[in-house]
Write a protein that holds these residues in place. Structure first.
Motif, PDB file in Angstrom:
ATOM      1  N   GLY A 415      42.653  45.065  35.289  1.00 22.41           N
ATOM      2  CA  GLY A 415      42.604  44.787  33.862  1.00 22.41           C
ATOM      3  C   GLY A 415      43.657  43.783  33.433  1.00 22.41           C
ATOM      4  N   PRO A 416      43.739  43.494  32.130  1.00 17.14           N
ATOM      5  CA  PRO A 416      44.766  42.577  31.630  1.00 17.14           C
ATOM      6  C   PRO A 416      46.151  43.134  31.941  1.00 17.14           C
ATOM      7  CG  PRO A 416      43.773  43.825  29.833  1.00 17.14           C
ATOM      8  CD  PRO A 416      42.943  44.105  31.046  1.00 17.14           C
ATOM      9  N   GLY A 417      47.034  42.254  32.399  1.00 16.62           N
ATOM     10  CA  GLY A 417      48.374  42.702  32.769  1.00 16.62           C
ATOM     11  C   GLY A 417      48.485  43.168  34.197  1.00 16.62           C
ATOM     12  N   SER A 418      47.402  43.054  34.969  1.00 16.75           N
ATOM     13  CA  SER A 418      47.434  43.449  36.385  1.00 16.75           C
ATOM     14  C   SER A 418      47.651  42.214  37.262  1.00 16.75           C
ATOM     15  CB  SER A 418      46.128  44.137  36.783  1.00 16.75           C
ATOM     16  OG  SER A 418      45.094  43.178  36.936  1.00 16.75           O
ATOM     17  N   ILE A 419      47.836  42.465  38.548  1.00 13.45           N
ATOM     18  CA  ILE A 419      48.024  41.388  39.518  1.00 13.45           C
ATOM     19  C   ILE A 419      46.707  40.710  39.880  1.00 13.45           C
ATOM     20  CG2 ILE A 419      47.725  42.820  41.582  1.00 13.45           C
ATOM     21  CD1 ILE A 419      50.427  40.148  41.195  1.00 13.45           C
ATOM     22  N   GLY A 420      45.578  41.391  39.560  1.00 13.83           N
ATOM     23  CA  GLY A 420      44.252  41.047  40.053  1.00 13.83           C
ATOM     24  C   GLY A 420      43.929  39.592  40.293  1.00 13.83           C
ATOM     25  N   VAL A 421      43.890  38.786  39.236  1.00 11.19           N
ATOM     26  CA  VAL A 421      43.399  37.419  39.377  1.00 11.19           C
ATOM     27  C   VAL A 421      44.403  36.481  40.044  1.00 11.19           C
ATOM     28  CG1 VAL A 421      41.775  37.598  37.459  1.00 11.19           C
ATOM     29  CG2 VAL A 421      44.132  36.857  37.019  1.00 11.19           C
ATOM     30  N   LEU A 422      45.632  36.967  40.294  1.00 13.08           N
ATOM     31  CA  LEU A 422      46.626  36.165  41.000  1.00 13.08           C
ATOM     32  C   LEU A 422      46.902  36.715  42.398  1.00 13.08           C
ATOM     33  CD1 LEU A 422      49.212  35.472  38.142  1.00 13.08           C
ATOM     34  CD2 LEU A 422      47.371  34.000  38.951  1.00 13.08           C
ATOM     35  N   TYR A 423      46.052  37.617  42.845  1.00 15.25           N
ATOM     36  CA  TYR A 423      46.223  38.267  44.141  1.00 15.25           C
ATOM     37  C   TYR A 423      44.831  38.357  44.769  1.00 15.25           C
ATOM     38  CZ  TYR A 423      48.341  41.696  47.396  1.00 15.25           C
ATOM     39  OH  TYR A 423      48.839  42.349  48.500  1.00 15.25           O
ATOM     40  N   ASN A 466      55.066  39.355  29.922  1.00 17.00           N
ATOM     41  CA  ASN A 466      55.321  38.105  29.190  1.00 17.00           C
ATOM     42  C   ASN A 466      56.617  37.443  29.635  1.00 17.00           C
ATOM     43  OD1 ASN A 466      52.999  38.075  27.517  1.00 17.00           O
ATOM     44  ND2 ASN A 466      53.904  39.644  26.215  1.00 17.00           N
ATOM     45  N   GLU A 467      57.621  38.245  29.928  1.00 19.13           N
ATOM     46  CA  GLU A 467      58.906  37.692  30.373  1.00 19.13           C
ATOM     47  C   GLU A 467      58.745  36.931  31.688  1.00 19.13           C
ATOM     48  OE1 GLU A 467      63.459  39.239  31.377  1.00 19.13           O
ATOM     49  OE2 GLU A 467      61.770  40.641  31.453  1.00 19.13           O
ATOM     50  N   VAL A 468      58.005  37.521  32.628  1.00 19.83           N
ATOM     51  CA  VAL A 468      57.776  36.858  33.911  1.00 19.83           C
ATOM     52  C   VAL A 468      56.952  35.587  33.706  1.00 19.83           C
ATOM     53  CG1 VAL A 468      56.714  37.065  36.181  1.00 19.83           C
ATOM     54  CG2 VAL A 468      57.972  39.004  35.215  1.00 19.83           C
ATOM     55  N   ALA A 469      55.914  35.687  32.894  1.00 14.70           N
ATOM     56  CA  ALA A 469      55.039  34.535  32.664  1.00 14.70           C
ATOM     57  C   ALA A 469      55.786  33.377  32.012  1.00 14.70           C
ATOM     58  CB  ALA A 469      53.852  34.941  31.802  1.00 14.70           C
ATOM     59  N   GLU A 470      56.700  33.685  31.095  1.00 16.42           N
ATOM     60  CA  GLU A 470      57.432  32.633  30.388  1.00 16.42           C
ATOM     61  C   GLU A 470      58.328  31.828  31.327  1.00 16.42           C
ATOM     62  OE1 GLU A 470      57.262  31.389  27.375  1.00 16.42           O
ATOM     63  OE2 GLU A 470      55.563  32.715  26.953  1.00 16.42           O
ATOM     64  N   LEU A 494      47.510  36.928  30.600  1.00 18.35           N
ATOM     65  CA  LEU A 494      46.708  38.118  30.837  1.00 18.35           C
ATOM     66  C   LEU A 494      46.774  38.633  32.273  1.00 18.35           C
ATOM     67  CD1 LEU A 494      43.619  37.043  28.707  1.00 18.35           C
ATOM     68  CD2 LEU A 494      45.129  38.984  28.232  1.00 18.35           C
ATOM     69  N   ALA A 495      47.788  38.216  33.015  1.00 18.44           N
ATOM     70  CA  ALA A 495      47.944  38.698  34.383  1.00 18.44           C
ATOM     71  C   ALA A 495      49.424  38.919  34.658  1.00 18.44           C
ATOM     72  CB  ALA A 495      47.351  37.701  35.379  1.00 18.44           C
ATOM     73  N   TYR A 496      49.700  39.503  35.803  1.00 22.00           N
ATOM     74  CA  TYR A 496      51.098  39.709  36.198  1.00 22.00           C
ATOM     75  C   TYR A 496      51.467  38.658  37.235  1.00 22.00           C
ATOM     76  CZ  TYR A 496      55.356  41.782  38.017  1.00 22.00           C
ATOM     77  OH  TYR A 496      56.656  41.979  38.404  1.00 22.00           O
ATOM     78  N   ALA A 497      52.471  37.841  36.933  1.00 19.75           N
ATOM     79  CA  ALA A 497      52.813  36.690  37.765  1.00 19.75           C
ATOM     80  C   ALA A 497      53.962  36.958  38.733  1.00 19.75           C
ATOM     81  CB  ALA A 497      53.167  35.491  36.875  1.00 19.75           C
ATOM     82  N   GLY A 498      54.411  38.191  38.821  1.00 21.04           N
ATOM     83  CA  GLY A 498      55.575  38.496  39.644  1.00 21.04           C
ATOM     84  C   GLY A 498      55.278  38.717  41.123  1.00 21.04           C
ATOM     85  N   GLY A 499      54.018  38.644  41.519  1.00 19.29           N
ATOM     86  CA  GLY A 499      53.671  38.797  42.922  1.00 19.29           C
ATOM     87  C   GLY A 499      53.344  40.232  43.299  1.00 19.29           C
ATOM     88  N   GLY A 500      52.582  40.370  44.400  1.00 20.35           N
ATOM     89  CA  GLY A 500      52.101  41.668  44.835  1.00 20.35           C
ATOM     90  C   GLY A 500      53.182  42.701  45.111  1.00 20.35           C
ATOM     91  N   PRO A 501      54.168  42.419  45.976  1.00 19.13           N
ATOM     92  CA  PRO A 501      55.176  43.438  46.302  1.00 19.13           C
ATOM     93  C   PRO A 501      55.899  43.979  45.072  1.00 19.13           C
ATOM     94  CG  PRO A 501      55.256  41.666  47.901  1.00 19.13           C
ATOM     95  CD  PRO A 501      54.313  41.221  46.829  1.00 19.13           C
ATOM     96  N   ALA A 502      56.285  43.105  44.149  1.00 17.55           N
ATOM     97  CA  ALA A 502      56.980  43.563  42.941  1.00 17.55           C
ATOM     98  C   ALA A 502      56.059  44.409  42.076  1.00 17.55           C
ATOM     99  CB  ALA A 502      57.501  42.364  42.149  1.00 17.55           C
ATOM    100  N   TYR A 503      54.801  44.015  41.994  1.00 13.40           N
ATOM    101  CA  TYR A 503      53.836  44.749  41.173  1.00 13.40           C
ATOM    102  C   TYR A 503      53.570  46.138  41.738  1.00 13.40           C
ATOM    103  CZ  TYR A 503      49.328  45.762  38.892  1.00 13.40           C
ATOM    104  OH  TYR A 503      48.298  46.341  38.183  1.00 13.40           O
ATOM    105  N   PHE A 504      53.273  46.210  43.020  1.00 11.63           N
ATOM    106  CA  PHE A 504      52.911  47.495  43.618  1.00 11.63           C
ATOM    107  C   PHE A 504      54.084  48.466  43.654  1.00 11.63           C
ATOM    108  CE2 PHE A 504      49.810  44.581  45.880  1.00 11.63           C
ATOM    109  CZ  PHE A 504      48.760  44.893  45.025  1.00 11.63           C
ATOM    110  N   GLU A 505      55.301  47.941  43.636  1.00  8.71           N
ATOM    111  CA  GLU A 505      56.469  48.811  43.625  1.00  8.71           C
ATOM    112  C   GLU A 505      56.510  49.688  42.379  1.00  8.71           C
ATOM    113  OE1 GLU A 505      59.814  50.805  44.649  1.00  8.71           O
ATOM    114  OE2 GLU A 505      58.570  49.508  45.935  1.00  8.71           O
ATOM    115  N   HIS A 506      55.993  49.179  41.269  1.00  2.25           N
ATOM    116  CA  HIS A 506      55.940  49.980  40.039  1.00  2.25           C
ATOM    117  C   HIS A 506      55.071  51.227  40.238  1.00  2.25           C
ATOM    118  CE1 HIS A 506      58.020  47.173  37.323  1.00  2.25           C
ATOM    119  NE2 HIS A 506      57.402  46.194  37.984  1.00  2.25           N
TER     120      HIS A 506
END
Length: 526
Positions: A415-423, A466-470, A494-506
């Motif tokens: 969904g929006p805010g996920s890593i999906g479309v950048l992973y 938003n902080e990561v995207a900016e 509408l996505a998370y730009a911090g990369g897979g490892p950082a995202y999945f750690e949450h």
């Protein structure tokens, strides 16, 4: 379960394996999701086949053999049909059926889901596996309904269309156009490409796999999956051995030539900070622009096809001989920055300079209401009757790109805010489904009935996204990443730009600590 694509099929399999009853709904007449609908000429994945596939079953990995580095739409759809049959997943779904509403009842802590076939389902959990790019956006071209020829979307090109000897116009120059235009050009009498924004596109250098290569791939799947999981984008790639900011021009040029020869979407990984450092971004962008220009004979046309925004700020495209079609006499680029579209009439498209382009077929390759469109298209009501349209009127607020405060037991895959479309979409979807299944098991083992994020967690996640995207180049272009292609849609990344490892750690932290960012409610006496 709403949707029978990659996420929906795996969801049914995982939930049934856990002993849950599952009812699925799919608006198409068969499984496949994106790959059921997008059958336009040249439709092909832009992630390598061996990565763009399920990892949950070693037996499946060993028995299925991909034919090419980048699989075509028919091959991917055949794979998904094989998965559906192998794991007996079809019987869970009502096909040719759309969900029209999902309403949460506060007292019983259950959802009532209504479909357009008249079916009504009471359930504890709703999972939206509707895909981030599944709701097309049609261009607002006055008079399009008056066009006397054929109008077709790339996003629902379900029938064979004979373009032989036809005058074809394709509107939009994203991935669908870039993949389909070379094939359409070979069939049509003349192809007009209506371009608003030029694109960065990298050659796929597609090729068939040989038997020895397939044997090595299958023998190394477990290690490959783990190594890919640990990368930023979910795909293994060779990394530079130098810092681009301190390297010599010769070092940079040699490395970029190497990444160009590798080809495909991985050009975005040429350097790890390419989307976060403007200087590095410019280095890579200028290199790619030079490569694009070298593929086009006419200097004026090359100017029109050269991007002006930061490299990869728009979704990077992957092509096979796309730019070369503009060296043909039977292909014309219509630069809408110079001559916008005025309207369509019975015979074709009229530009704002009053010139008219006669057409027999108009192809709409104009993109999607990304990440939120499918969900906003449903009458979705959470706690207290609040609609998702009200909830998202100013921002697509959510937690982890998966859950929404005020909507208990409701989940969005990619969904929006996920890593999906950048992973890599497939392992990302598997991870979401596994987290949902584990959360359900946790609820049941602890005598709990529902889970939803806190308002504070939702606000914190949105701020973090938003902080990561900016810090990146993404907000510096008008894109579907930012919602810019849909009139009235709030502008936000509408996505998370911090990369897979950082995202999945949450997610790992949530599970390890007992879901501290969520409200877990006990079962009522009922």
């Amino acid at each position: 379960m709403v949707g029978a694509g990659f996420a929906g099929l795996y969801g049914v399999h995982r939930f049934r394996t856990d002993g849950l009853s599952v009812r699925g709904f799919e608006r198409g007449s068969g499984v496949g999701g994106t790959w059921f609908w997008n059958r336009y000429p040249g439709a092909r994945c832009d992630i390598e086949s061996i990565y763009y596939s399920y990892s949950f079953s070693e037996e499946l990995q060993q028995e299925w053999t991909w034919t090419h580095r980048y699989a075509t739409q028919p091959e991917i759809l055949a794979y998904l049909n094989h998965v559906a049959d192998r794991f007996d997943l079809r019987k869970a779904f009502a096909f040719d059926t759309s969900v029209t509403s999902a309403v949460f009842d506060d007292e019983s802590q259950t959802w009532t889901v209504t479909a357009d076939n008249g079916e009504i389902v009471r359930c504890r959990f709703v999972v939206m596996a509707t895909g981030p790019l599944s709701t097309p956006v049609d261009p607002q071209i006055p008079g399009l309904t008056e066009f006397g020829g054929q109008v077709v979307r790339t996003s629902d090109w379900l029938d064979e269309i004979d373009l032989t000897g036809k005058r074809v116009g394709i509107v939009g120059t994203g991935s669908s156009c870039i993949q389909s235009a070379p094939i359409i050009a070979d069939e049509a009498e003349h192809l007009h490409v209506f371009q608003r924004t030029p694109q960065f596109s990298i050659p796929a250098w597609n090729r068939p796999y040989d038997e020895d290569e397939i044997a090595r791939i299958k023998a190394g799947y477990p290690r490959m999956r783990q190594d890919a999981w640990d990368t930023v984008g979910g795909i293994i790639y060779e990394q530079a051995d130098h810092d681009p900011l301190t390297a010599t021009p010769e070092q940079r040029q040699a490395w970029l030539e190497r990444t160009w020869a590798r080809g495909g979407y991985l050009m975005i990984a040429s350097y790890p900070n390419v989307v976060f450092n403007d200087e590095v971004n410019s280095m890579v962008g200028e290199f790619v622009k030079e490569k694009i220009r070298a593929r086009i004979h006419d200097e004026r046309v090359a100017d029109q096809l050269t991007p002006t925004y930061p490299f990869a700020a728009k979704r990077l495209c992957v092509d096979t001989d796309y730019f070369e079609i503009y060296n043909r006499e039977d292909v014309t680029l219509v630069d809408l920055r110079e001559h916008g579209i005025s309207h369509a009439d019975t015979g074709g498209i009229v530009l704002k300079d009053s010139s008219r382009i006669d057409l027999d077929v108009i192809v709409l390759a104009t993109g999607f209401h990304a990440l939120t469109g499918a969900i906003l298209g449903i009458d979705l009501r959470g706690r207290g009757g609040v609609t998702i349209q009200e909830k998202w009127s100013g921002s697509a607020a959510n937690h982890l790109g998966l859950t929404v405060a005020g909507f208990p037991n409701f989940f969005m895959v990619s969904g929006p805010g996920s890593i999906g479309v950048l992973y890599n979409m497939i392992p990302a979807a598997e991870q979401h489904i596994d987290f949902i299944a584990d959360a359900i098991a946790y609820l049941d083992s602890h005598g709990l009935t529902s889970i939803e994020p806190t308002e504070e967690a939702e606000k914190a996640w949105s701020a973090h996204v938003n902080e990561v995207a900016e810090q990146s180049v993404y907000p510096k272009a008008n894109t579907w990443y930012m919602g810019d292609n849909v009139p009235g849609k709030p502008r936000e990344f509408l996505a998370y730009a911090g990369g897979g490892p950082a995202y999945f750690e949450h997610f790992t932290k949530e599970q390890a600590e007992g879901y501290p960012s969520f409200v877990l409610r006990e079962r009522s006496s009922r």
